[in-house]
Design a protein around this motif. Structure first.
Motif, PDB file in Angstrom:
ATOM      1  N   HIS A 149       0.857  -1.301  -0.049  1.00 35.34           N
ATOM      2  CA  HIS A 149      -0.079  -0.040  -0.058  1.00 35.34           C
ATOM      3  C   HIS A 149       0.631   1.254   0.103  1.00 35.34           C
ATOM      4  N   ASP A 150       1.939   1.376   0.996  1.00 29.27           N
ATOM      5  CA  ASP A 150       2.667   2.378   0.947  1.00 29.27           C
ATOM      6  C   ASP A 150       3.713   2.747  -0.278  1.00 29.27           C
ATOM      7  N   GLU A 151       3.908   1.796  -0.845  1.00 34.11           N
ATOM      8  CA  GLU A 151       4.831   1.844  -2.058  1.00 34.11           C
ATOM      9  C   GLU A 151       3.776   2.732  -2.970  1.00 34.11           C
ATOM     10  N   PHE A 152       2.498   2.261  -3.301  1.00 30.85           N
ATOM     11  CA  PHE A 152       1.680   2.703  -4.277  1.00 30.85           C
ATOM     12  C   PHE A 152       1.409   4.293  -3.781  1.00 30.85           C
ATOM     13  N   VAL A 153       1.231   4.397  -2.442  1.00 30.34           N
ATOM     14  CA  VAL A 153       0.892   5.707  -1.703  1.00 30.34           C
ATOM     15  C   VAL A 153       1.896   6.880  -2.017  1.00 30.34           C
ATOM     16  N   SER A 154       3.274   6.274  -2.208  1.00 32.80           N
ATOM     17  CA  SER A 154       4.272   7.053  -2.451  1.00 32.80           C
ATOM     18  C   SER A 154       4.009   8.000  -3.550  1.00 32.80           C
ATOM     19  N   LYS A 155       3.289   7.415  -4.623  1.00 31.86           N
ATOM     20  CA  LYS A 155       3.209   8.063  -5.722  1.00 31.86           C
ATOM     21  C   LYS A 155       1.735   8.776  -5.999  1.00 31.86           C
ATOM     22  N   PHE A 156       0.859   8.091  -5.282  1.00 39.79           N
ATOM     23  CA  PHE A 156      -0.648   8.573  -5.473  1.00 39.79           C
ATOM     24  C   PHE A 156      -1.281   8.519  -4.206  1.00 39.79           C
ATOM     25  N   GLY A 157      -2.086   9.473  -3.846  1.00 36.05           N
ATOM     26  CA  GLY A 157      -2.702   9.959  -2.787  1.00 36.05           C
ATOM     27  C   GLY A 157      -3.067  11.137  -2.539  1.00 36.05           C
ATOM     28  N   LYS A 158      -2.866  11.506  -1.230  1.00 40.30           N
ATOM     29  CA  LYS A 158      -2.968  13.082  -0.594  1.00 40.30           C
ATOM     30  C   LYS A 158      -1.924  13.912  -1.319  1.00 40.30           C
ATOM     31  N   PRO A 159      -2.123  15.094  -2.055  1.00 42.92           N
ATOM     32  CA  PRO A 159      -1.087  15.682  -2.821  1.00 42.92           C
ATOM     33  C   PRO A 159       0.005  16.148  -1.842  1.00 42.92           C
ATOM     34  N   LYS A 160       1.106  16.053  -2.525  1.00 39.43           N
ATOM     35  CA  LYS A 160       2.377  16.716  -2.134  1.00 39.43           C
ATOM     36  C   LYS A 160       3.157  17.059  -3.088  1.00 39.43           C
ATOM     37  N   ILE A 162       6.729  23.705 -10.868  1.00 39.31           N
ATOM     38  CA  ILE A 162       6.035  22.775  -9.589  1.00 39.31           C
ATOM     39  C   ILE A 162       6.243  21.347  -9.803  1.00 39.31           C
ATOM     40  N   ASN A 163       6.983  20.724  -8.600  1.00 39.89           N
ATOM     41  CA  ASN A 163       7.370  19.269  -8.765  1.00 39.89           C
ATOM     42  C   ASN A 163       6.183  18.537  -8.102  1.00 39.89           C
ATOM     43  N   VAL A 164       5.357  17.602  -8.673  1.00 37.47           N
ATOM     44  CA  VAL A 164       4.370  16.875  -8.273  1.00 37.47           C
ATOM     45  C   VAL A 164       5.121  15.647  -7.529  1.00 37.47           C
ATOM     46  N   LEU A 165       5.205  15.663  -6.163  1.00 40.58           N
ATOM     47  CA  LEU A 165       5.817  14.472  -5.714  1.00 40.58           C
ATOM     48  C   LEU A 165       4.615  13.304  -5.284  1.00 40.58           C
ATOM     49  N   ARG A 166       3.469  13.792  -5.129  1.00 41.94           N
ATOM     50  CA  ARG A 166       2.465  12.747  -4.841  1.00 41.94           C
ATOM     51  C   ARG A 166       1.082  13.384  -5.323  1.00 41.94           C
ATOM     52  N   GLU A 167       0.435  12.598  -6.187  1.00 39.73           N
ATOM     53  CA  GLU A 167      -0.793  13.333  -7.087  1.00 39.73           C
ATOM     54  C   GLU A 167      -1.925  12.362  -6.702  1.00 39.73           C
ATOM     55  N   SER A 168      -3.054  13.036  -6.874  1.00 39.06           N
ATOM     56  CA  SER A 168      -4.255  12.398  -6.864  1.00 39.06           C
ATOM     57  C   SER A 168      -4.302  11.437  -7.982  1.00 39.06           C
ATOM     58  N   PRO A 169      -4.899  10.367  -7.800  1.00 34.31           N
ATOM     59  CA  PRO A 169      -5.148   9.159  -8.926  1.00 34.31           C
ATOM     60  C   PRO A 169      -5.880   9.714  -9.871  1.00 34.31           C
ATOM     61  N   CYS A 170      -6.606  10.661  -9.796  1.00 29.51           N
ATOM     62  CA  CYS A 170      -7.416  11.151 -10.984  1.00 29.51           C
ATOM     63  C   CYS A 170      -6.620  11.794 -11.866  1.00 29.51           C
TER      64      CYS A 170
END
Length: 219
Positions: free
Chosen positions: A119-130, A143-151
């Protein structure tokens, strides 16, 4: 990482287009066999079920709650983690999350690490924006998107905010995510539409606020 996105209707295609940029990903629209009577569940074809079972992460956007539960019951012991992107009612949520490798987020852009390595490997890229930002003379240059919303909404608004004054971008981010358009309310069937959209707007606003704070600390 192998990700399968499973749907029985109109949702999931944007997540597929976004996630496949970072992980091996496949979009499966269930070709269910209609039951002989209304008391029976639709049958998931064996070929599709076998394909789904061969996954690290399964993300479901199935709108039929009975079909969602049926799928989870068939695959939970064969895949590493399941994220339910569309669900209806707290009772179903509790039932689904009784399986230790299943999570039902309120909206997909709230996902954060929970200690499960897959789960955390996936969430390192997708989930709560960072994200991180680069600013020159109060103007956003990068702007460097570190983690983006899956949509894909985070990337969408990040491109739109280039060239804006840094003092405005957090507020603009919260507004622009709703113009993507955000579908949070449409697939969160138990909830008010504006509630899901409000959360998505808040998470993106906060992501830019936090990026600005980190920028100030560096200075």
């Amino acid at each position: 990482m192998n990700v399968k996105i499973v749907s029985d209707g109109p949702f999931g295609e944007r997540a597929y287009e976004t996630i496949k940029k970072k992980f091996e990903c496949e979009y499966i629209i269930l070709d269910t066999v209609k039951p002989a009577s209304i008391d029976e569940l639709a049958e998931i074809p064996k070929e599709q079920l076998e394909k789904i079972n061969n996954s690290d992460i399964v993300i479901t956007y199935i709108l039929n709650p009975d079909l969602t539960l049926d799928l989870v019951e068939q695959i939970f012991g064969k895949v590493k983690y399941i994220i339910i992107g569309a669900w209806k009612g707290k009772g179903l949520k509790n039932q689904l999350e009784s399986f230790e490798n299943v999570v039902c987020p309120e909206i997909m852009c709230e996902l954060e690490e929970n200690g499960n390595p897959i789960h955390d490997e996936f969430v390192s890229k997708f989930g709560k924006p960072k994200l991180d930002i680069i600013v020159e003379n109060d103007i956003v240059k990068k702007i460097n998107v570190l983690r983006e919303s899956p949509c894909g909404g985070t990337d969408f608004i990040s491109k739109d905010l280039l060239g804006k004054n840094v003092k405005e971008i957090a507020t603009l981010a919260g507004l622009r995510i709703q113009h993507y358009p955000c579908r949070a309310g449409r697939i969160r069937l138990f909830n008010e539409e504006e509630s899901g959209r409000y959360k998505a707007a808040t998470y993106h606003h906060d992501a830019f606020e936090n990026a600005i704070k980190r920028l100030l600390v560096k200075k």
